[in-house]
Design a protein around this motif. Structure first.
Motif, short mmCIF file in Angstrom:
data_model
loop_
_atom_site.label_atom_id
_atom_site.label_comp_id
_atom_site.label_asym_id
_atom_site.label_seq_id
_atom_site.Cartn_x
_atom_site.Cartn_y
_atom_site.Cartn_z
N UNK A 8 -35.19 -3.02 -26.25
CA UNK A 8 -34.86 -3.73 -25.01
C UNK A 8 -34.34 -2.74 -23.98
N UNK A 9 -34.77 -2.83 -22.73
CA UNK A 9 -34.26 -1.93 -21.70
C UNK A 9 -32.80 -2.25 -21.37
N UNK A 10 -32.06 -1.22 -21.04
CA UNK A 10 -30.69 -1.42 -20.58
C UNK A 10 -30.70 -2.07 -19.19
N UNK A 11 -29.59 -2.68 -18.78
CA UNK A 11 -29.59 -3.46 -17.53
C UNK A 11 -29.74 -2.60 -16.28
N UNK A 32 -18.84 4.29 -23.19
CA UNK A 32 -19.33 5.07 -22.06
C UNK A 32 -20.70 5.65 -22.42
N UNK A 33 -21.63 5.50 -21.51
CA UNK A 33 -22.94 6.10 -21.67
C UNK A 33 -23.11 7.18 -20.60
N UNK A 34 -23.67 8.30 -21.00
CA UNK A 34 -23.94 9.42 -20.09
C UNK A 34 -25.43 9.72 -20.20
N UNK A 35 -26.11 9.84 -19.06
CA UNK A 35 -27.56 10.02 -19.10
C UNK A 35 -28.02 10.85 -17.92
N UNK A 36 -29.28 11.22 -17.95
CA UNK A 36 -29.89 12.01 -16.89
C UNK A 36 -30.70 11.10 -15.98
N UNK A 37 -30.56 11.29 -14.68
CA UNK A 37 -31.33 10.52 -13.71
C UNK A 37 -32.13 11.47 -12.83
N UNK A 38 -33.41 11.14 -12.63
CA UNK A 38 -34.29 11.93 -11.76
C UNK A 38 -34.32 11.28 -10.38
N UNK A 54 -23.10 8.34 -15.28
CA UNK A 54 -22.34 7.70 -16.35
C UNK A 54 -22.01 6.25 -15.99
N UNK A 55 -21.87 5.42 -17.02
CA UNK A 55 -21.50 4.02 -16.87
C UNK A 55 -20.55 3.66 -18.00
N UNK A 56 -19.63 2.70 -17.72
CA UNK A 56 -18.65 2.27 -18.72
C UNK A 56 -18.88 0.82 -19.11
N UNK A 60 -17.67 -6.59 -21.62
CA UNK A 60 -18.97 -6.90 -22.22
C UNK A 60 -20.17 -6.65 -21.29
N UNK A 61 -20.01 -5.77 -20.33
CA UNK A 61 -21.16 -5.39 -19.51
C UNK A 61 -20.97 -3.98 -18.98
N UNK A 62 -22.08 -3.35 -18.61
CA UNK A 62 -22.05 -1.99 -18.10
C UNK A 62 -21.76 -1.97 -16.61
N UNK A 63 -20.91 -1.05 -16.19
CA UNK A 63 -20.62 -0.88 -14.77
C UNK A 63 -21.78 -0.17 -14.08
N UNK A 64 -21.81 -0.26 -12.76
CA UNK A 64 -22.84 0.44 -12.00
C UNK A 64 -22.72 1.94 -12.21
#
Length: 252
Positions: A8-11, A32-38, A54-56, A60-64
Motif C-alpha cells: 500500500x502506498x504511504x499517504x 519518524x520516517x526519513x526518505x529521499x525526494x527528487x 522527514x515526517x513524524x 496515528x497519522x504522518x505529518x506533512x
C-alpha cells in the motif's frame, strides 16, 4: 509462487504527485520516517535535485514531510540515500559533487545535537574517487554497508555496482572497505540497496544478476560469519515484479 503481500502506498503527506519519493528509513520507535525526494530544479544541470525529507507519526497519522535540515540539504547538490543509527544520533547519507568530495558521490555523517543536525563530515577514509552511496548502518553502530562502483567487472570494461562493508575501529575511524564475497556480489551484475536487519544477520539487497523476475529484484541472504554469506533467496511476487524493485526497509 505468489506471497501473501499487499503493498500500500504511504499517504499524501509523504508521497507527492509531482515528485518521486524513495529510499525510506525508519527510526527504531517507528515514529519518524526519513526518505529521499527528487525535486525540480531549474538551476541544476539535470533540472532535478535530491533532498532528504522527514515526517513524524503523531496521533496515528504522518505529518506533512519537510526538509530534514538546512545543514544537510543544499539548493544545488544531491543529498539522499540515508541511514540513521539505532540511537538516533548519527545520520549517514550520500551527497554528490560537493567541492570537498573525493568522487562523484560520497558518504557523509551528521550528528544530532538535540536541536538540529550538525554540519556533515565527509567520511574520507571510506570514500573513493568513484561513486560511493547508499549507506546502511547495522544496529550495533559498528558495521556500515554501502554501494560503490570502484570495482571493474570481469571483462574490465564497466564499473559495476557492488556492496562493500567497513567496520568502526576503536579510534572511531572506519576500516578499509572490502566488497562482500560471493554469493552476494556477482562477477558481471549490479548489487545495490543494502539493508541489514536489526538481527544483524539478514541482509536484504537488490540485484539484476541473481535469478529474478526481470530488472532489479530484492533478495536476502543470512550471514554465517563476518566473511561468509548463505544462499541468496528471491523475495518473490508480488514484492518483486518484472520491473525494478529496490531499497527495502524492514522494521525491528
Amino acid at each position: 509462487n505468489p506471497k501473501p503481500f499487499n503493498p500500500q502506498p504511504l499517504p499524501n503527506e509523504i508521497n507527492s504527485i509531482e515528485n518521486s519519493e524513495y529510499m525510506p528509513t525508519l527510526t527504531v520507535d517507528e515514529k519518524q520516517i526519513i526518505f529521499t525526494r527528487l525535486l525540480s530544479c531549474e538551476s541544476c544541470p539535470r533540472k532535478k535535485q535530491e533532498d532528504i525529507y522527514t515526517s513524524h507519526f503523531i496521533n496515528n497519522k504522518w505529518t506533512l514531510a519537510k526538509s530534514i535540515s538546512e545543514n544537510i540539504n543544499t539548493s544545488t547538490y544531491n543529498e539522499g540515500a540515508q541511514t540513521i543509527s539505532s540511537d538516533g544520533k548519527y545520520l549517514f547519507f550520500t551527497a554528490c559533487n560537493r567541492p570537498e568530495g573525493r568522487g562523484s558521490c560520497d558518504i557523509y555523517v551528521s550528528t544530532w545535537d538535540g536541536i538540529d543536525w550538525t554540519k556533515p563530515r565527509n567520511l574520507r577514509e571510506i570514500n573513493s574517487p568513484y561513486w560511493d552511496s547508499q549507506p546502511c548502518l547495522a544496529a550495533d553502530g559498528k558495521t556500515l554497508y554501502f554501494v560503490s562502483n570502484r570495482n571493474l567487472n570481469s571483462d574490465k570494461t564497466r564499473q559495476q555496482m557492488d556492496i562493500f562493508v567497513t567496520y568502526l575501529r576503536e579510534d572511531s575511524t572506519w576500516s578499509t572497505p572490502v566488497p562482500l564475497r560471493s554469493p552476494i556480489n556477482t562477477p558481471d551484475g549490479d548489487e545495490m540497496g543494502p539493508f541489514i536487519h536489526p538481527d544483524n544477520t539478514t541482509l536484504y539487497f537488490s540485484s539484476n544478476a541473481h535469478l529474478g523476475m526481470g530488472g532489479f529484484d530484492i533478495f536476502f541472504s543470512k550471514k554465517i560469519n563476518d566473511s561468509t554469506w548463505g544462499d541468496v533467496v528471491n523475495l518473490g511476487y508480488p514484492i518483486n515484479t518484472h520491473k525494478d524493485e529496490s531499497f527495502l526497509y524492514v522494521s525491528g
